[in-house]
Structure formats: structure tokens, C-alpha cells
Write an enzyme that holds these catalytic residues in place. Structure first.
Site, PDB file in Angstrom:
ATOM      1  N   LYS A 113       8.763 -10.685 -18.607  1.00 18.61           N
ATOM      2  CA  LYS A 113      10.131 -11.210 -18.495  1.00 18.61           C
ATOM      3  C   LYS A 113      10.232 -12.703 -18.833  1.00 18.61           C
ATOM      4  O   LYS A 113      11.272 -13.162 -19.276  1.00 18.61           O
ATOM      5  CB  LYS A 113      10.699 -10.928 -17.097  1.00 18.61           C
ATOM      6  CG  LYS A 113      10.930  -9.433 -16.868  1.00 18.61           C
ATOM      7  CD  LYS A 113      11.575  -9.135 -15.540  1.00 18.61           C
ATOM      8  CE  LYS A 113      11.580  -7.623 -15.293  1.00 18.61           C
ATOM      9  NZ  LYS A 113      12.231  -7.238 -14.056  1.00 18.61           N
ATOM     10  N   ASP A 152      18.900  -7.868 -13.796  1.00 18.99           N
ATOM     11  CA  ASP A 152      18.301  -7.501 -12.500  1.00 18.99           C
ATOM     12  C   ASP A 152      19.099  -8.121 -11.347  1.00 18.99           C
ATOM     13  O   ASP A 152      19.396  -7.455 -10.351  1.00 18.99           O
ATOM     14  CB  ASP A 152      16.866  -8.043 -12.387  1.00 18.99           C
ATOM     15  CG  ASP A 152      15.860  -7.198 -13.149  1.00 18.99           C
ATOM     16  OD1 ASP A 152      16.106  -6.003 -13.352  1.00 18.99           O
ATOM     17  OD2 ASP A 152      14.814  -7.761 -13.543  1.00 18.99           O
TER      18      ASP A 152
HETATM   19  P1  NDP Z   1       5.420  -9.994  -8.506  1.00 22.08           P
HETATM   20  O1  NDP Z   1       4.072  -9.496  -8.909  1.00 22.08           O
HETATM   21  O2  NDP Z   1       6.059 -11.088  -9.283  1.00 22.08           O
HETATM   22  O3  NDP Z   1       5.348 -10.489  -6.946  1.00 22.08           O
HETATM   23  C1  NDP Z   1       4.764  -9.680  -5.970  1.00 22.08           C
HETATM   24  C2  NDP Z   1       5.097 -10.205  -4.568  1.00 22.08           C
HETATM   25  O4  NDP Z   1       4.664  -9.241  -3.615  1.00 22.08           O
HETATM   26  C3  NDP Z   1       4.424 -11.511  -4.212  1.00 22.08           C
HETATM   27  O5  NDP Z   1       5.287 -12.249  -3.360  1.00 22.08           O
HETATM   28  C4  NDP Z   1       3.161 -11.042  -3.454  1.00 22.08           C
HETATM   29  O6  NDP Z   1       2.658 -11.984  -2.548  1.00 22.08           O
HETATM   30  C5  NDP Z   1       3.748  -9.872  -2.690  1.00 22.08           C
HETATM   31  N1  NDP Z   1       2.781  -8.837  -2.303  1.00 22.08           N
HETATM   32  C6  NDP Z   1       2.117  -7.976  -3.120  1.00 22.08           C
HETATM   33  N2  NDP Z   1       1.381  -7.119  -2.382  1.00 22.08           N
HETATM   34  C7  NDP Z   1       1.567  -7.458  -1.085  1.00 22.08           C
HETATM   35  C8  NDP Z   1       1.065  -6.956   0.150  1.00 22.08           C
HETATM   36  N3  NDP Z   1       0.221  -5.918   0.195  1.00 22.08           N
HETATM   37  N4  NDP Z   1       1.486  -7.539   1.303  1.00 22.08           N
HETATM   38  C9  NDP Z   1       2.356  -8.564   1.285  1.00 22.08           C
HETATM   39  N5  NDP Z   1       2.856  -9.099   0.148  1.00 22.08           N
HETATM   40  C10 NDP Z   1       2.462  -8.554  -1.027  1.00 22.08           C
HETATM   41  O7  NDP Z   1       6.342  -8.697  -8.436  1.00 22.08           O
HETATM   42  P2  NDP Z   1       7.895  -8.548  -8.799  1.00 22.08           P
HETATM   43  O8  NDP Z   1       8.675  -9.597  -8.128  1.00 22.08           O
HETATM   44  O9  NDP Z   1       8.028  -8.364 -10.263  1.00 22.08           O
HETATM   45  O10 NDP Z   1       8.228  -7.117  -8.135  1.00 22.08           O
HETATM   46  C11 NDP Z   1       8.360  -6.995  -6.745  1.00 22.08           C
HETATM   47  C12 NDP Z   1       8.841  -5.589  -6.408  1.00 22.08           C
HETATM   48  O11 NDP Z   1      10.153  -5.402  -6.956  1.00 22.08           O
HETATM   49  C13 NDP Z   1       7.977  -4.480  -6.983  1.00 22.08           C
HETATM   50  O12 NDP Z   1       7.751  -3.537  -5.964  1.00 22.08           O
HETATM   51  C14 NDP Z   1       8.826  -3.884  -8.091  1.00 22.08           C
HETATM   52  O13 NDP Z   1       8.577  -2.511  -8.253  1.00 22.08           O
HETATM   53  C15 NDP Z   1      10.233  -4.113  -7.536  1.00 22.08           C
HETATM   54  N6  NDP Z   1      11.304  -4.125  -8.561  1.00 22.08           N
HETATM   55  C16 NDP Z   1      12.344  -3.242  -8.458  1.00 22.08           C
HETATM   56  C17 NDP Z   1      13.379  -3.233  -9.389  1.00 22.08           C
HETATM   57  C18 NDP Z   1      14.483  -2.246  -9.272  1.00 22.08           C
HETATM   58  O14 NDP Z   1      15.260  -2.111 -10.234  1.00 22.08           O
HETATM   59  N7  NDP Z   1      14.650  -1.574  -8.159  1.00 22.08           N
HETATM   60  C19 NDP Z   1      13.406  -4.211 -10.508  1.00 22.08           C
HETATM   61  C20 NDP Z   1      12.280  -5.115 -10.516  1.00 22.08           C
HETATM   62  C21 NDP Z   1      11.266  -5.065  -9.567  1.00 22.08           C
HETATM   63  P3  NDP Z   1       1.577 -13.134  -3.021  1.00 22.08           P
HETATM   64  O15 NDP Z   1       2.399 -14.239  -3.631  1.00 22.08           O
HETATM   65  O16 NDP Z   1       0.936 -13.538  -1.751  1.00 22.08           O
HETATM   66  O17 NDP Z   1       0.660 -12.481  -3.996  1.00 22.08           O
END
Ligand code: NDP
Length: 266
Positions: free
Chosen positions: A65, A101
Site C-alpha cells: 500500500k 479502507d
Molecule cells: P500490520 O502488519 O501493518 O500491523 C499488525 C499489527 O498487529 C501491529 O500493531 C502488531 O504489533 C500487531 N500484532 C500482530 N500480531 C499480534 C499479536 N499476536 N498480539 C498483539 N499484537 C499483534 O497489519 P495491518 O494493519 O495491515 O492489518 C491489521 C489487521 O487488519 C489484519 O488482521 C488484517 O487482516 C486486517 N484488515 C482488514 C481489512 C478489512 O477490509 N476488513 C482491511 C485491511 C486490513 P507490533 O507493532 O508489536 O508488531
């Protein structure tokens, strides 16, 4: 005349529902378009690939993105502000970038009334655009993330941010799982003690993950809270993208009629 071509670019991309969503709407509305998926491994080749494939428009999913933002010649004001693009349309040889989004998410949570404070669990790319649009709309957004790194940018932008270690829970109207915890595993997005505190005092809970009931939403239901998963966000971002693809020829409701049939296929 050949069909107008569209695609979703991502890595991975095989799971994407976008081809089904857009093709249902093309067929239902009688638009002569075809939408496919493309596994893009190197984000820096996005622009060249777009033109090589003779596409009219694309959606972009993880992890491209930000590359998509840089591939564009023009941006709408919101995409420009957040630096994240998930929809591109070609017009007279130029690429126009949009972020659908965030408005899709805003619409998805609009059914919850009397919401002022929103706690985001997570601080990734999705949190970036959605927190900005919520703040623009007058909500107060607080971010809680398991690690500090991703919070820095939010802090610079003036958001209140916490890690699990320094978090002092208050009462929040809406609690949203913006992490990928629960997507491919059964983990909760934060320690149980924290979640129990914020969920029990919230008016409602939302998860951006769709297609399954996450441990976070299960916990919220145990507290009898109204909940919502990420399906509406997915649907609404797709409808808004379709409006851009077809130059606003069809209304939101017309597109929705066909696109929402996607969820009958589950
Ligand atoms: P990113 O990879 O950019 O960020 C992931 C985030 O999740 C970070 O804050 C990370 O923390 C945290 N994280 C990951 N695993 C864990 C865990 N086990 N426990 C606690 N925190 C965790 O992801 P995105 O922002 O791109 O996506 C986030 C979610 O949004 C996804 O599940 C994706 O599927 C969903 N999504 C849904 C959409 C929809 O249309 N419904 C559209 C776009 C996304 P840290 O910084 O500590 O690593």
C-alpha cells in the site's frame, strides 16, 4: 471491444475476495469489466506491471500500500494525508491514488451511536489510515500496541499511545482489534486482564478481521457487548473502490446490491 481490466495486487493474494466482489458487481450492473488477481512480489515494479497488464484500475493489499502511494501521479486529499493507497485508477495515462479502507471502516462503525472515545488495539498500516479518518470526524482515538516501534509515528501525530507495560485503562466507548492477532491463530490482541477491563466498560467491540469469530470477539460476546467483524469494512472499501473504477456512474446502494452477494459464497 475488449473488456476493461482490473486486478488486486498483493503478496499473498490468493485469499483475496476482491475478484469475486467486483465481478459480481460488474455482472449485476452490466458493466463490461473483468477483475483478476496478481501476485506482485516486488512492490517497486507496481507501476510498470500496471501498464504492462493494460489495466484500468487496481486494488492493492498487503504489503504494497505504500509502494502504491509512490506509484501514483495524483492523490485524493485523504490518501495524500496518510500516504497509503489501496485503490488506483488510470485516467489519460496518469495514475490516481485513493484510500478506500478508511472511509469503508468509518461507514462500517457508523451503526454504533453515541461513540466518542475509541481504543485501538494495534498500530499497523490499517490503524494509520483509520485512526486519522476517525480523528478527522471528531472521535478521540487512543492506541495500545504490544511494542513501542510502530507507536512512534502516532505519537508524533499527536495521538495518545500506550504499550501493555505503561497502559492505564479508562472507559472507552468502542474497543477495536486492529491487529492480526486471531487471524491465523487463536491469540488475543492484548493480555486478558487488560481486555477484560476495557471490554467490560465499552459500549461495543469491533474486529477488522473477517471470515471467522476471533478470540477477541468471543470474549466481547461473553460480556454481552454488541460486536461487528471486518466484513462490512471489506464490503464498503470495495464499493467505494468500484465507484472510482466506474467514475461514479452507479450509486453506493446499486453496487452494494450485487457486491454483498459475495458473502453468500462462504
Ligand atoms: P500490520 O502488519 O501493518 O500491523 C499488525 C499489527 O498487529 C501491529 O500493531 C502488531 O504489533 C500487531 N500484532 C500482530 N500480531 C499480534 C499479536 N499476536 N498480539 C498483539 N499484537 C499483534 O497489519 P495491518 O494493519 O495491515 O492489518 C491489521 C489487521 O487488519 C489484519 O488482521 C488484517 O487482516 C486486517 N484488515 C482488514 C481489512 C478489512 O477490509 N476488513 C482491511 C485491511 C486490513 P507490533 O507493532 O508489536 O508488531
Amino acid at each position: 471491444m475488449s473488456k476493461t481490466l482490473f486486478a488486486v495486487f498483493g503478496n499473498p493474494v490468493s485469499h483475496s475476495k476482491s475478484p469475486l466482489m467486483h465481478n459480481l458487481a460488474f455482472r449485476g450492473l452490466g458493466f463490461d469489466g473483468c477483475y483478476t488477481r496478481y501476485l506482485l512480489t516486488d512492490g517497486t515494479t507496481l507501476k510498470k506491471t500496471f501498464f504492462d497488464l493494460k489495466l484500468k484500475g487496481i486494488n492493492i493489499t498487503v504489503p504494497h500500500k505504500e509502494h502504491a502511494y509512490h506509484a501514483c501521479d495524483e492523490w485524493d486529499s485523504f490518501a495524500k494525508k496518510v500516504g497509503v493507497v489501496n485503490t488506483i485508477v488510470e485516467k489519460e495515462g496518469k495514475l490516481y491514488g485513493y484510500n478506500t479502507d478508511a472511509p469503508g471502516f468509518l461507514k462500517a462503525i457508523s451503526k454504533f451511536k453515541d461513540i466518542k472515545t475509541v481504543l485501538f488495539l494495534g498500530a499497523g498500516g490499517t490503524a494509520q489510515s483509520t485512526s486519522t479518518i476517525l480523528r478527522d470526524e471528531g472521535y478521540e482515538v487512543i492506541l495500545l500496541n504490544r511494542s513501542q516501534g510502530r507507536l512512534e509515528k502516532f505519537k508524533e501525530d499527536g495521538f495518545e499511545t500506550y504499550t501493555f507495560e505503561n497502559f492505564m485503562p479508562k472507559k472507552y466507548d468502542l474497543v477495536i482489534n486492529m491487529t492480526s492477532a486471531g487471524l491465523a491463530d487463536d491469540s488475543l490482541p492484548a493480555p486478558l486482564e487488560i481486555l477484560e477491563q476495557v471490554i467490560s466498560t465499552a459500549k461495543a467491540c469491533v474486529d477488522v478481521i473477517y471470515g471467522k469469530e476471533t478470540p477477541f470477539l468471543k470474549l466481547a460476546k461473553r460480556y454481552d457487548k454488541p460486536t461487528k467483524d471486518g466484513s462490512d469494512m471489506l464490503l464498503y472499501q470495495g464499493i467505494i473502490a468500484f465507484e472510482h473504477f466506474t467514475n461514479h456512474h452507479y450509486s453506493f446502494e446499486e453496487i452494494k446490491t450485487y457486491m454483498e452477494k459475495t458473502f453468500d459464497f462462504n
